[in-house]
Design a protein around this motif. Sequence first.
Motif, short mmCIF file in Angstrom:
data_model
loop_
_atom_site.label_atom_id
_atom_site.label_comp_id
_atom_site.label_asym_id
_atom_site.label_seq_id
_atom_site.Cartn_x
_atom_site.Cartn_y
_atom_site.Cartn_z
N LEU A 21 2.87 10.91 -3.81
CA LEU A 21 4.19 11.35 -4.23
C LEU A 21 5.27 10.43 -3.66
O LEU A 21 5.22 10.06 -2.48
N VAL A 22 6.23 10.08 -4.49
CA VAL A 22 7.33 9.21 -4.09
C VAL A 22 8.62 10.01 -4.07
O VAL A 22 8.93 10.74 -5.02
N ALA A 23 9.38 9.87 -2.98
CA ALA A 23 10.67 10.55 -2.86
C ALA A 23 11.77 9.65 -3.38
O ALA A 23 11.96 8.53 -2.89
N ASP A 24 12.52 10.11 -4.38
CA ASP A 24 13.59 9.34 -5.00
C ASP A 24 14.91 9.75 -4.35
O ASP A 24 15.41 10.85 -4.57
N ILE A 25 15.47 8.84 -3.54
CA ILE A 25 16.64 9.15 -2.71
C ILE A 25 17.86 8.35 -3.15
O ILE A 25 17.78 7.14 -3.36
N LYS A 44 0.83 -1.21 0.00
CA LYS A 44 0.00 0.00 0.00
C LYS A 44 0.86 1.25 0.00
O LYS A 44 1.64 1.48 0.92
N LEU A 45 0.73 2.05 -1.07
CA LEU A 45 1.38 3.34 -1.11
C LEU A 45 0.51 4.36 -0.39
O LEU A 45 -0.68 4.46 -0.66
N ILE A 104 0.59 7.88 -9.65
CA ILE A 104 1.72 8.13 -8.76
C ILE A 104 2.72 9.03 -9.48
O ILE A 104 2.96 8.86 -10.68
N VAL A 105 3.33 9.97 -8.76
CA VAL A 105 4.38 10.81 -9.32
C VAL A 105 5.61 10.75 -8.41
O VAL A 105 5.50 10.91 -7.20
N ARG A 106 6.77 10.52 -9.02
CA ARG A 106 8.02 10.43 -8.27
C ARG A 106 8.83 11.71 -8.47
O ARG A 106 8.88 12.26 -9.57
N PHE A 107 9.45 12.17 -7.41
CA PHE A 107 10.27 13.38 -7.44
C PHE A 107 11.70 13.07 -7.00
O PHE A 107 11.91 12.38 -5.99
#
Length: 362
Positions: free
Chosen positions: A87-91, A7-8, A62-65
């Motif tokens: 929103l997804v955090a790209d680390i 689950k996001l 979904i949108v990744r940043f």
Amino acid sequence: MITKTVKLGGKGSTKTVLIGGGNPVSVQTMWKDGITDLNTNTAKLESIITQLNELSLIGCDIVRFAVPDMESAKSLNLLSERTIMPLVADIHFDHTLALECLKANVAAIRINPGNIGSEENTRTVIQACRDNEVPIRIGINSGSLPKDIQEQIAAGTITRAQGLCETAAREAEIFEKYNFDQYVVSMKSSDVQETIQCNTFYSQKYNNPLHLGVTEAGPLIGGIVKSSIAFSTLLAQGIGDTIRVSLSSSPENEVIAGINILKECGKRSRGVNLVSCPRCGRIGFDVHSFVARWQNRLLAMDKDITVAIMGCVVNGPGEGRHADLGIAGTADKAIIFKKGKIVRTIDAKDADKVFEEELNSL
């Protein structure tokens, strides 16, 4: 194999997305610009929020940043509090950026355990995600494989696809070690066959949800071709729970391409099916500009219909006979047709107004 469900969306999220477990395949995109200045640039903040809402309307899930620094992390937190878009955090490299993003309503964290610094850093992120009920996406790319696996590939002991699969399995062991199962796996290559092979290998052994993507796929046409081949091959085997069409183009085009691929693969059925002719030397109705004006509006509609936008009256009602609503014409006249039958003949200048009237009547 049916994958497990992830689950996001954390504790404070107003919208969640279920990935895997037989849930609908979701469509993702990635934001193309930096967001370091959103704390001070109110106009830019509002513009991004508006664009996120528009992406949601045309079917983006979904949108990744990218979050390369602390200012970006704080800006992402601002965005996550203002939009229902997950929103997804790209680390990469700095695990403290993930910890900062978890202070707000980010839906997921994307890390590559291989470049996050140490297992202890990964464990810290895992615990923070567990506390906030936020999942993690393990991202593996062909350009960042561990040294020993690169050496095996160079020696011909294993293929690059096997190396990608082995790397993903190795990284996932860390999550299992700390009893964290809310993660999605992504193995990406710029090569279509490698992408197909590594995801096939992985799905035969593990039941973690898979995010599909051909990385660095290229410009609009080439990228769509590569992604279409890879995704259709995998989805036909029941492999893939969420997708992103990676293009050197806009997020909007990535989403539209992804949705259309899913429709053609039978993975997304509802919504408007838009057909339009390429136009030719008969120089009839201006199909190109009409499609450009109406495409997003049609994609945003929750109507299970087919709409045909055709270039001339010669082929319009015939080739578009199956359409619930169609339009075609000459330079100064247009016809509206339904199921191949002409219902109205109008001046071309009134095309948009009349088309909207007929569309609303369906």
